[in-house]
Scaffold this active site. Structure first.
Site, PDB file in Angstrom:
ATOM      1  N   ARG A 188     -13.792  -8.916   1.330  1.00  0.00           N
ATOM      2  CA  ARG A 188     -12.368  -8.609   1.081  1.00  0.00           C
ATOM      3  C   ARG A 188     -11.494  -9.820   1.422  1.00  0.00           C
ATOM      4  O   ARG A 188     -10.477 -10.068   0.782  1.00  0.00           O
ATOM      5  CB  ARG A 188     -11.917  -7.412   1.942  1.00  0.00           C
ATOM      6  N   HIS A 232      -7.356   0.767  -6.542  1.00  0.00           N
ATOM      7  CA  HIS A 232      -7.589  -0.129  -5.387  1.00  0.00           C
ATOM      8  C   HIS A 232      -8.228  -1.422  -5.915  1.00  0.00           C
ATOM      9  O   HIS A 232      -9.386  -1.731  -5.622  1.00  0.00           O
ATOM     10  CB  HIS A 232      -8.478   0.584  -4.367  1.00  0.00           C
ATOM     11  N   GLN A 278      -9.879  -4.258  -3.612  1.00  0.00           N
ATOM     12  CA  GLN A 278     -11.179  -3.811  -3.107  1.00  0.00           C
ATOM     13  C   GLN A 278     -12.275  -4.139  -4.128  1.00  0.00           C
ATOM     14  O   GLN A 278     -13.311  -4.720  -3.813  1.00  0.00           O
ATOM     15  CB  GLN A 278     -11.140  -2.297  -2.864  1.00  0.00           C
ATOM     16  N   CYS A 290     -16.619   1.277   0.423  1.00  0.00           N
ATOM     17  CA  CYS A 290     -15.438   0.451   0.706  1.00  0.00           C
ATOM     18  C   CYS A 290     -15.019   0.518   2.165  1.00  0.00           C
ATOM     19  O   CYS A 290     -14.346  -0.376   2.656  1.00  0.00           O
ATOM     20  CB  CYS A 290     -14.294   0.843  -0.216  1.00  0.00           C
ATOM     21  N   ASP A 328     -17.507   6.669  -1.608  1.00  0.00           N
ATOM     22  CA  ASP A 328     -16.256   6.579  -0.861  1.00  0.00           C
ATOM     23  C   ASP A 328     -15.993   7.959  -0.246  1.00  0.00           C
ATOM     24  O   ASP A 328     -16.669   8.944  -0.599  1.00  0.00           O
ATOM     25  CB  ASP A 328     -15.111   6.161  -1.816  1.00  0.00           C
ATOM     26  N   ARG A 387       0.890  -1.180   0.000  1.00  0.00           N
ATOM     27  CA  ARG A 387       0.000   0.000   0.000  1.00  0.00           C
ATOM     28  C   ARG A 387       0.915   1.212   0.000  1.00  0.00           C
ATOM     29  O   ARG A 387       1.724   1.363   0.922  1.00  0.00           O
ATOM     30  CB  ARG A 387      -0.921  -0.038   1.214  1.00  0.00           C
TER      31      ARG A 387
HETATM   32  N1   CP Z   1     -11.466  -0.528   2.186  1.00  0.00           N
HETATM   33  C1   CP Z   1     -10.186  -0.521   2.628  1.00  0.00           C
HETATM   34  O1   CP Z   1      -9.213  -0.699   1.872  1.00  0.00           O
HETATM   35  O2   CP Z   1     -10.081  -0.349   3.979  1.00  0.00           O
HETATM   36  P1   CP Z   1      -8.717  -0.127   4.766  1.00  0.00           P
HETATM   37  O3   CP Z   1      -8.140   1.180   4.330  1.00  0.00           O
HETATM   38  O4   CP Z   1      -9.111  -0.148   6.215  1.00  0.00           O
HETATM   39  O5   CP Z   1      -7.787  -1.263   4.412  1.00  0.00           O
HETATM   40  N1  NVA Z   2     -10.180   6.395  -1.344  1.00  0.00           N
HETATM   41  C1  NVA Z   2      -9.811   5.945  -0.014  1.00  0.00           C
HETATM   42  C2  NVA Z   2     -10.032   4.468   0.080  1.00  0.00           C
HETATM   43  C3  NVA Z   2      -9.735   3.884   1.429  1.00  0.00           C
HETATM   44  C4  NVA Z   2      -9.952   2.421   1.450  1.00  0.00           C
HETATM   45  C5  NVA Z   2      -8.360   6.317   0.279  1.00  0.00           C
HETATM   46  O1  NVA Z   2      -7.519   6.170  -0.609  1.00  0.00           O
HETATM   47  O2  NVA Z   2      -8.087   6.757   1.389  1.00  0.00           O
END
Ligand code: CP
Ligand code: NVA
Length: 309
Positions: free
Chosen positions: A289, A127, A130, A261, A221, A100
């Site tokens: 997930r 993502h 997801q 999400c 989101d 990440r």
């Molecule tokens: N939806 C998602 O990726 O959640 P987190 O940021 O908690 O991993």
């Molecule tokens: N768009 C959000 C998704 C989190 C799962 C972010 O990148 O923070």
């Protein structure tokens, strides 16, 4: 299939196969308890996470693998040492790495030097893990993703981009409503439009009601993604009319499901009454997930990746 970095690297057939495997991981989990026995996966995150970290850690353990989690300060990717050196070193120990990052290019760079599978666990642009789980969720509630209208309301962000690729590749119908200045990337839109294999229909508008009208799935989101915190007050103003609330939900079909999400900023992009309402499927979506993470690991690691090249 060496890495899982973006959905556009996969055909509709491959995505559907991973979604099918995810579903089988859900209903027949005992079949898979030893498939990654003796393997070790690394979870290398530069941003916070609840769902993605847990899904990939628990998923690996349920498949019989061991897990090492590296917190953002531990490896200091690209700062303590070059990404290419970290990647080549980790390939000597591990059987797969979930990443990440703030910059999508860091995942691409890491994967370039990795001889073990690399999974995108969220970047600034995409993502995909997801959205693989989201396709499973939509299939569970709506059966045929090709015959429904999916509406995404809000920021044209990483989640939105991966949804665009998924629906385009699978042949779905996605309507996006974002405020001016926060629409999905033109690069992503053009990429999809110029790819003859991506047959889905993507419509982008400024009016949430227009996007939500008669929708089967209403997805949103956060307005402020990780890394965008400095723009919080500007964004809150821009997204004012883009909340998923009871009024907007009324414009969708009666049996429309609501997806997010998570994490949610209640009272901003979504109200309590919608998130906690009977049309919300967000916790099943979060649960899924796990099965998608397991399917990604199993598909990549079992594919006989040559290690230590
Ligand atoms: N939806 C998602 O990726 O959640 P987190 O940021 O908690 O991993
Ligand atoms: N768009 C959000 C998704 C989190 C799962 C972010 O990148 O923070």
């Amino acid at each position: 299939m060496n890495h899982f970095i973006e959905l556009k690297d996969f055909t509709a057939k491959q995505i559907n196969a991973m979604v099918k495997l995810s579903y089988d991981m859900k209903i027949n989990h005992l079949k898979y308890t030893k498939v990654l026995k003796g393997k070790t996966v690394g979870i290398l995150f530069q941003k916070p996470s609840l769902r993605t970290k847990t899904a990939f850690c628990v998923g690996a353990m349920q498949l019989g693998a061991n897990v090492i989690y590296y917190s953002p300060d531990e490896v200091r990717l690209g700062k303590r040492e070059r990404i290419c050196d970290a990647s080549r070193t980790m390939s000597r120990y591990l059987d797969g790495v979930v990443m990440r990052t703030f910059h999508h290019s860091d995942i691409v760079e890491f994967a370039k030097y990795s001889s073990v599978p690399v999974v995108n666990g969220l970047s600034d642009i995409l993502h995909p893990s997801q959205v693989l789980a989201d396709v499973l969720t939509i299939n569970e509630y709506k059966k045929n993703i090709k015959k429904i209208k999916v509406a995404y309301i809000g920021d044209g962000n990483n989640v939105c981009h991966s949804l665009m690729y998924a629906l385009a590749i699978l042949g779905g119908d996605l309507h996006i409503a974002s405020p001016k200045g926060y629409m999905p990337s033109t690069k992503v839109f053009k990429d999809i439009a110029s790819n003859s294999q991506m047959k889905g229909n993507i419509t982008i508008v400024n009016n949430p009601k227009q996007a939500a009208k008669d929708a089967d799935v209403l997805y949103t989101d956060v307005w402020v993604s990780m890394g965008d915190e400095a723009q919080r007050s500007k964004r809150k103003k821009a997204f004012g009319g883009f909340q998923v609330n009871d009024n907007l939900l009324k414009t969708a079909k009666k049996n429309c499901i609501v997806m997010h999400c998570l994490p949610a900023h209640r009272g901003e992009e979504i109200t309590d009454s919608v998130l906690d309402g009977k049309q919300s499927v967000v916790f099943t979506q979060a649960e899924n997930r796990l099965y998608a993470a397991k399917a990604i690991f199993a598909s990549l690691i079992l594919r006989g990746q040559t290690r230590h090249k």
